[in-house]
Scaffold this motif. Structure first.
Motif, PDB file in Angstrom:
ATOM      1  N   VAL A 114      66.621-143.280 -19.211  1.00 30.43           N
ATOM      2  CA  VAL A 114      66.459-144.728 -19.287  1.00 30.43           C
ATOM      3  C   VAL A 114      64.969-145.043 -19.215  1.00 30.43           C
ATOM      4  O   VAL A 114      64.163-144.200 -18.832  1.00 30.43           O
ATOM      5  N   GLU A 115      64.612-146.279 -19.566  1.00 30.87           N
ATOM      6  CA  GLU A 115      63.188-146.635 -19.622  1.00 30.87           C
ATOM      7  C   GLU A 115      62.513-146.466 -18.269  1.00 30.87           C
ATOM      8  O   GLU A 115      61.394-145.963 -18.171  1.00 30.87           O
ATOM      9  N   ILE A 116      63.189-146.893 -17.194  1.00 28.62           N
ATOM     10  CA  ILE A 116      62.668-146.718 -15.837  1.00 28.62           C
ATOM     11  C   ILE A 116      63.646-145.826 -15.087  1.00 28.62           C
ATOM     12  O   ILE A 116      64.815-146.175 -14.941  1.00 28.62           O
ATOM     13  N   PRO A 117      63.214-144.638 -14.638  1.00 34.87           N
ATOM     14  CA  PRO A 117      64.139-143.680 -14.019  1.00 34.87           C
ATOM     15  C   PRO A 117      64.867-144.274 -12.818  1.00 34.87           C
ATOM     16  O   PRO A 117      64.357-145.154 -12.123  1.00 34.87           O
ATOM     17  N   MET A 118      66.082-143.761 -12.570  1.00 32.90           N
ATOM     18  CA  MET A 118      66.867-144.160 -11.407  1.00 32.90           C
ATOM     19  C   MET A 118      66.980-142.976 -10.452  1.00 32.90           C
ATOM     20  O   MET A 118      67.046-141.825 -10.888  1.00 32.90           O
ATOM     21  N   LEU A 119      67.000-143.268  -9.162  1.00 33.24           N
ATOM     22  CA  LEU A 119      67.076-142.242  -8.131  1.00 33.24           C
ATOM     23  C   LEU A 119      68.433-142.288  -7.454  1.00 33.24           C
ATOM     24  O   LEU A 119      68.994-143.369  -7.238  1.00 33.24           O
ATOM     25  N   VAL A 120      68.974-141.116  -7.101  1.00 29.40           N
ATOM     26  CA  VAL A 120      70.287-141.021  -6.461  1.00 29.40           C
ATOM     27  C   VAL A 120      70.111-140.342  -5.106  1.00 29.40           C
ATOM     28  O   VAL A 120      69.643-139.204  -5.027  1.00 29.40           O
ATOM     29  N   TYR A 121      70.471-141.065  -4.025  1.00 29.23           N
ATOM     30  CA  TYR A 121      70.337-140.560  -2.667  1.00 29.23           C
ATOM     31  C   TYR A 121      71.718-140.374  -2.033  1.00 29.23           C
ATOM     32  O   TYR A 121      72.718-140.945  -2.494  1.00 29.23           O
ATOM     33  N   GLU A 122      71.744-139.631  -0.936  1.00 24.00           N
ATOM     34  CA  GLU A 122      72.961-139.593  -0.138  1.00 24.00           C
ATOM     35  C   GLU A 122      73.195-140.981   0.458  1.00 24.00           C
ATOM     36  O   GLU A 122      72.253-141.724   0.724  1.00 24.00           O
ATOM     37  N   PHE A 123      74.454-141.337   0.671  1.00 19.66           N
ATOM     38  CA  PHE A 123      74.805-142.659   1.188  1.00 19.66           C
ATOM     39  C   PHE A 123      74.866-142.607   2.713  1.00 19.66           C
ATOM     40  O   PHE A 123      75.517-141.737   3.295  1.00 19.66           O
ATOM     41  N   LYS A 152      68.481-137.535   1.935  1.00 18.91           N
ATOM     42  CA  LYS A 152      68.396-136.511   0.907  1.00 18.91           C
ATOM     43  C   LYS A 152      68.406-137.129  -0.487  1.00 18.91           C
ATOM     44  O   LYS A 152      69.244-137.965  -0.814  1.00 18.91           O
ATOM     45  N   LEU A 153      67.429-136.720  -1.310  1.00 25.36           N
ATOM     46  CA  LEU A 153      67.395-137.118  -2.716  1.00 25.36           C
ATOM     47  C   LEU A 153      68.269-136.148  -3.498  1.00 25.36           C
ATOM     48  O   LEU A 153      67.981-134.963  -3.587  1.00 25.36           O
ATOM     49  N   LEU A 154      69.380-136.641  -4.045  1.00 28.82           N
ATOM     50  CA  LEU A 154      70.357-135.782  -4.718  1.00 28.82           C
ATOM     51  C   LEU A 154      70.038-135.560  -6.188  1.00 28.82           C
ATOM     52  O   LEU A 154      70.423-134.539  -6.757  1.00 28.82           O
ATOM     53  N   GLY A 155      69.362-136.517  -6.812  1.00 27.54           N
ATOM     54  CA  GLY A 155      69.085-136.364  -8.245  1.00 27.54           C
ATOM     55  C   GLY A 155      68.463-137.617  -8.813  1.00 27.54           C
ATOM     56  O   GLY A 155      68.103-138.551  -8.093  1.00 27.54           O
ATOM     57  N   CYS A 156      68.355-137.635 -10.130  1.00 23.78           N
ATOM     58  CA  CYS A 156      67.754-138.780 -10.805  1.00 23.78           C
ATOM     59  C   CYS A 156      68.316-138.888 -12.215  1.00 23.78           C
ATOM     60  O   CYS A 156      68.956-137.966 -12.726  1.00 23.78           O
ATOM     61  N   CYS A 157      68.090-140.034 -12.822  1.00 23.97           N
ATOM     62  CA  CYS A 157      68.477-140.267 -14.220  1.00 23.97           C
ATOM     63  C   CYS A 157      67.205-140.564 -14.999  1.00 23.97           C
ATOM     64  O   CYS A 157      66.479-141.514 -14.681  1.00 23.97           O
ATOM     65  N   LEU A 158      66.916-139.749 -16.017  1.00 20.42           N
ATOM     66  CA  LEU A 158      65.653-139.844 -16.746  1.00 20.42           C
ATOM     67  C   LEU A 158      65.808-140.409 -18.152  1.00 20.42           C
ATOM     68  O   LEU A 158      64.806-140.622 -18.837  1.00 20.42           O
TER      69      LEU A 158
END
Length: 738
Positions: free
Chosen positions: A480-489, A472-478
């Motif tokens: 920053v210059e290159i976005p980061m993705l946050v997944y379930e562990f 599951k993709l929980l969210g992202c951080c936009l």
């Protein structure tokens, strides 16, 4: 344009550096060895040596050989032109791969260069090298031990070529080199060649070379100058370490072999392993006792300017003005009123202090404001406003936009100890959010401009993917210059670690088929049920995660592509994981759902054989697992490559069915491969057969369970279930028990 005809397919050995896979052990130096020796005009510092007993171990032994009356330095068959102890790098000459039109045969001929550093303490430096492709009609790749990366080089008709330009449409394109590459081979797509344009541009080239040494010249296209100017050799930069794949923490445990022996030195971990550097304010050789000497900054006034009295200190220096003088704009000036103006100076100093504090506060506020502006710029650039509006309009979307501070806090500021995975696209960190929620944070290295514009839209689509076998993709951080993705562990790690890990135990056939079936259902969901459809693009065992009860979870689809509405659309940057890459994709530059089917076929082979997709140390015909498998199927020798843990009389029929499915997935032509839905259905039926004791079932019950019509004639006759075949021996089981 005339040039001599090379052999049809000449493979040039760049280096025979494949040494023993064991960890090299540092040896004691002979007292006669010097700290620095020379070979011609190349300095050879320790840990390198021209004699075996003078090098720290066998990987650092070099040869000084006369060539045409000039002494040249060699490591194996490669010429070494520079060594830097400070940067832990070596500059060597490698060869160029080329594809040329031959007038005598009226066809294309190839010179292929490759490099193999497997088992050594060297990797190609990702910071200093680039993959360069030259030609007016060329598509070339670098096949490494982990990745396949290339680009298309073309020339626009009517547009004059320019020296120094390398944008892809002017006869030159370039691609960043992934980190950790120890093996590569140049490869040309035969569909892109110079047959029609050989009079103007006879050849295409691909090479991995030092960025600083390359500047594009139009003569590289119209002549063979690029290939001929140094006997087809170009400089490349190698990153080296004392012990390969070893961290500083691991290296310090063995005090007898720890190489950072100088005072004022410290250990550093690079892409190759661990190495040493002198501490700040010191220079010299950290691999020699007392090799790091204090820098006397007072002797280097240009580098360390001091207008007054300079005093050297260990690792640093101080600068002050003589008594009665004061520093003004980095200049010492006489102060004739020093005594009389002391009160005034004191008052002025206080005022200046207050002014400095006020200015510092104002600067701090301005810096925060500028940082906020930059973050807002990145947020808008990545489609954050559109994503935020869509999230508001679609109430209940379980997706969050994280701040950079949140993710830094969760990952201990992206500490190396938090890294749980990495590859050519970036690193994955384990993080803990507030509320003790464990997550995996993917921090990419780069993103193309088109993907930046569509990022927010694609994240919203990917966030709505809801399948039990997809991470599951929980969210992202936009911001920053290159976005980061946050997944379930996912706690148990990857399927690759389960199959190939040194501590892996027995894996039953039931478990393997279940993992394959669940993974296939996840890919079928992406291909068929997601809206729009999603092509994963990098299906491999390392991207299939396993939770506590070994339930499969397909991951890393955030780096996938949304299936194009125009099937003729193709990519100009071809990349994937070597061993899994669809050969049709490499030929046509079209990534389709059938590309995922091919890669999944390789995963099936891993489950059947417990072998890796690539075996670089094996003979040429045995390097590719898929080629070994297809040859075994052709010669009816499947049993020779199956994993002994699951190969027995009871399982053989099941294994043959899975092998046949894998063979269909590995068809060279995509249209001949089954869809992921067909693959998932076939694996699902086979799971049902494996899960039930068939010795007491009759044919009618078999039909009911399989969900399709079946017919049984005599022992050994095949039960027909759609386009999927199960022998009666498999369907009914063995009386002796499973």
């Amino acid at each position: 344009m005339e040039f001599s005809r090379p052999p049809h397919r000449l493979r040039l050995l760049v280096a025979a550096w494949v040494l023993a896979a064991g960890v090299a052990v540092a040896r004691s130096r002979s007292p006669r060895c010097r700290d620095v020796t020379w070979c011609g005009n190349v300095e050879v510092p320790y840990p390198y040596g021209l004699d075996k007993e003078c090098a720290i171990h066998e990987h650092f032994h070099l040869n000084c050989t006369p060539v045409d009356g000039v002494s040249k330095l060699f490591h194996g068959k490669m010429e070494v032109i520079k060594i830097s102890v400070q940067d832990n790098k070596a500059w060597l000459k490698t060869w160029i791969s080329r594809q040329c039109y031959d007038q005598s045969t009226e066809g294309m001929v190839y010179d292929d260069a490759w490099m193999d550093l497997t088992g050594t303490v060297y990797v190609l430096s990702a910071d200093d090298n680039r993959i360069i492709v030259l030609g007016c009609r060329g598509l070339a790749y670098m096949l490494s031990d982990s990745y396949v990366i290339g680009c298309v080089s073309t020339c626009d008709d009517g547009v004059p070529l320019r020296n120094g330009s390398c944008s892809g449409t002017d006869g030159c394109c370039q691609v960043d080199l992934p980190r950790g590459v120890r093996y590569y081979q140049g490869y040309f797509n035969p569909l892109y060649n110079t047959t029609q344009i050989w009079r103007r541009t006879p050849c295409n080239y691909v090479s991995v070379m030092a960025s600083a040494a390359f500047r594009f010249s139009t003569t590289y296209l119209t002549s063979t100058e690029f290939y001929d100017k140094d006997h087809a050799r170009i400089p490349a930069v190698m990153q080296w370490a004392i012990t390969r794949n070893t961290t500083c923490k691991e290296a310090r445990i063995n005090t007898t072999s720890y190489a950072c022996v100088s005072n004022n030195s410290h250990c550093v971990t690079n892409d190759a392993g661990y190495a040493c550097n002198c501490s700040s304010g010191y220079k010299g050789n950290p691999y020699i006792v007392d090799g790091c000497k204090d820098i006397d900054e007072c002797l280097y006034n240009v580098t360390y300017p001091c207008p007054g009295i300079c005093k050297n200190t260990p690792g640093s220096f101080t600068c002050s003005c003589p008594r009665g003088e004061r520093m003004n704009r980095d200049v010492c000036m006489k102060d004739s009123k020093f005594i009389w103006m002391a009160p005034v100076v004191a008052g002025t100093s206080i005022g200046l202090v207050l002014l400095v504090v006020a200015i510092a506060c104002a600067c701090s506020i301005q810096d925060r404001r500028n940082l906020h502006i930059i973050k807002q710029k990145y947020f808008r650039q990545h489609g954050g406003l559109l994503l935020f509006q869509e999230m508001k309009s679609q109430q209940g979307v379980p997706f969050k936009i994280f701040s950079e501070e949140e993710l830094q806090e969760a990952t201990n500021r992206f500490a190396e100890q938090q890294v749980i995975g990495h590859g050519g696209h970036g690193k994955v960190y384990k993080g803990v959010l507030k509320g003790n929620v464990q997550v995996a944070v993917k921090r990419c290295i780069k993103i193309d401009e088109q993907h930046k514009k569509e990022f927010g839209k694609e994240m919203l689509i990917l966030s709505q993917i809801n399948h039990r076998n997809i991470v599951k993709l929980l969210g992202c951080c936009l911001e920053v210059e290159i976005p980061m993705l946050v997944y379930e562990f996912i706690p148990r790690g990857t399927l690759s670690q389960l199959i190939h890990g040194s501590h892996s135990g027995h894996i039953s056939l039931d478990t393997r088929v279940r993992i394959a079936h669940e993974s296939a259902e996840a890919l079928d969901y992406l291909h068929s049920s997601a809206s729009p459809r999603i092509v994963h693009g990098d299906v491999k065992s390392a991207n299939i995660l396993l939770d506590g009860d070994f339930t499969a979870k397909v991951s890393d689809f955030g780096a996938s592509i949304l299936a194009p509405s125009d099937e003729s659309q193709f990519v100009t940057l071809v990349q994937g994981t070597c061993g899994y890459l669809d050969p049709e994709y490499m030929q046509t530059c079209q990534l389709t759902d059938k590309s995922d089917v091919y890669s999944f076929g390789v995963v099936l082979l891993e489950l059947l054989t417990r072998k890796k997709p690539l075996n670089l140390k094996g003979p040429e015909q045995e390097k590719s697992l898929s080629m070994v498998f297809l040859e075994a199927m052709k010669e009816n020798k499947l049993e020779d490559i199956l994993d002994d843990e699951i190969k027995n009389d009871e399982n053989l029929e099941y294994l043959e069915e899975i092998a046949e499915l894998a063979r269909q997935c590995l068809e060279m032509c995509g249209v001949n491969r089954p869809s992921m839905k067909e693959v998932a259905d076939k694996l699902g039926r086979l799971r049902k057969v494996l899960q039930h004791p068939w010795a007491h079932k009759d044919p009618e019950e078999l039909d009911s369970l399989l969900g399709e019509s079946s017919s049984v004639v005599n022992s050994g006759i095949i039960l027909s279930t759609g386009n999927f075949s199960i022998t009666k021996k498999v369907a009914m089981g063995l009386e002796s028990g499973r």
